[in-house]
Design a protein around this motif. Structure first.
Motif, short mmCIF file in Angstrom:
data_model
loop_
_atom_site.label_atom_id
_atom_site.label_comp_id
_atom_site.label_asym_id
_atom_site.label_seq_id
_atom_site.Cartn_x
_atom_site.Cartn_y
_atom_site.Cartn_z
N MET A 1 0.82 -1.30 0.05
CA MET A 1 -0.01 0.20 0.03
C MET A 1 0.78 1.17 -0.17
O MET A 1 0.57 2.45 -0.73
N CYS B 1 2.17 1.82 -3.53
CA CYS B 1 0.98 2.12 -4.02
C CYS B 1 1.04 3.88 -4.04
O CYS B 1 0.59 4.62 -4.88
N ALA B 2 0.93 4.07 -2.66
CA ALA B 2 0.68 5.43 -2.44
C ALA B 2 1.69 6.53 -3.05
O ALA B 2 1.52 7.55 -3.29
N ALA C 1 -4.85 4.79 -3.02
CA ALA C 1 -4.05 4.45 -1.69
C ALA C 1 -3.33 5.77 -1.17
O ALA C 1 -3.29 5.91 0.04
N TRP D 1 -10.99 5.57 -2.26
CA TRP D 1 -11.76 4.38 -2.01
C TRP D 1 -13.30 4.46 -1.50
O TRP D 1 -14.19 3.58 -1.92
N PHE E 1 -9.61 -3.44 -0.74
CA PHE E 1 -8.34 -2.95 -0.53
C PHE E 1 -8.35 -2.12 0.84
O PHE E 1 -7.68 -1.92 1.68
N THR F 1 -6.09 -2.84 4.34
CA THR F 1 -5.47 -1.64 4.86
C THR F 1 -5.81 -1.67 6.51
O THR F 1 -4.98 -1.41 7.23
#
Length: 280
Positions: free
Chosen positions: A30, A33-34, A80, A233, A257, A261
């Protein structure tokens, strides 16, 4: 041996539970991804393709496409950054404000302590999500306002923890010895009271990150967060609920997702807390 002792024993033997390792891997993914969504996402999260709308998961689009033909995996990956940013920053602001309020109440005592704690009690009477909604309704929608709203709703809990720690630490032997030796009050506060107060709070704040992410997704789902076409999200969940019959994947994967998280941050937070308690 209790849960905390078993966790501490496993760490000393170099063994970490499989669930904790899995949570760490999920959070690492994550974070990647961020920080670098373009490295993970194969498509532009904003680019529509009406000819490919509501396509099911396939090799070309592993999470399928939404009602506008946008790649859901790419949108989830870019989302993310919003969720982690809000979770981390809201928790950091809440912890900082909680430290200031809790220290002020615990050290000053008397009328100041009474007044601050009564205000905190009033704020604690409201559920966190309801408080966040009220603040967003006052400030307006948007990522920054959601962040501030979640932080304000989280402050009372951290302030109470800090105040309770200060009440214990200020009566300890080393603090009393520092006062007898004539150490200035500010130096005593910064050198003895603050470090022994903030330590447990830092561990507990890891649990607060997951709660902040959950609140941000809930606010976005209710239409109080970022506006379309932002790949967030909670907003994606809200958009996907109208396509559950024709395209279940539109709303399912953002929810997966977000859930992964939140669970991962909670697992790591509880494990760190167990290790800290075991050492203590």
């Amino acid at each position: 041996m209790g849960g905390a002792g078993r966790a501490a024993g496993k760490l000393r033997r170099g063994r970490v539970p499989l669930g904790v390792l899995l949570a760490g891997l999920i959070l690492t993914f994550m974070v990647v991804c961020a920080l670098a969504p373009g490295f993970v996402a194969p498509y532009d999260p904003y680019a529509p393709d009406l000819l490919a709308s509501l396509k099911p998961p396939s090799w070309a689009h592993i999470f399928g496409t939404d009602q506008l033909g946008r790649d859901i995996f790419s949108r989830v990956v870019h989302g993310a950054s919003y969720s982690l940013y809000i979770g981390l920053c809201a928790t950091a602001l809440a912890v900082a404000a909680g430290i200031v309020i809790g220290l002020s109440a615990g050290v000053a005592g008397g009328v100041i302590d009474l007044a601050l704690m009564r205000v905190i009690d009033v704020l604690l009477a409201f559920p966190g999500l309801l408080m966040s909604m009220a603040v967003v309704a006052f400030l307006g929608t948007g990522v920054t306002n959601i962040l501030i709203a979640i932080a304000i709703a989280s402050i009372p809990g951290y302030a109470r923890i800090v105040r309770a720690q200060v009440m214990v630490v200020r009566t300890s032997g080393y603090v009393e010895a520092a006062r007898v030796l004539g150490q200035p009050p500010m130096r005593t506060l910064l050198r003895h009271i603050l470090p022994n107060t903030v330590g447990p709070l830092i561990v507990l704040s890891t649990l607060g990150i997951g709660s902040a992410i959950l609140q941000s997704a809930a606010l976005s789902y209710l239409g109080l967060g970022p506006k379309a076409p932002t790949p967030e999200w909670g907003l994606m969940l809200s958009e996907g609920q109208g396509y559950l019959r024709r395209g279940w994947w539109v709303g399912i994967f953002p929810g997966v997702f977000a859930t992964a998280t939140i669970i991962s941050t909670t697992v790591l937070g509880r494990y760190i807390k167990a290790l800290t308690d075991g050492r203590a």
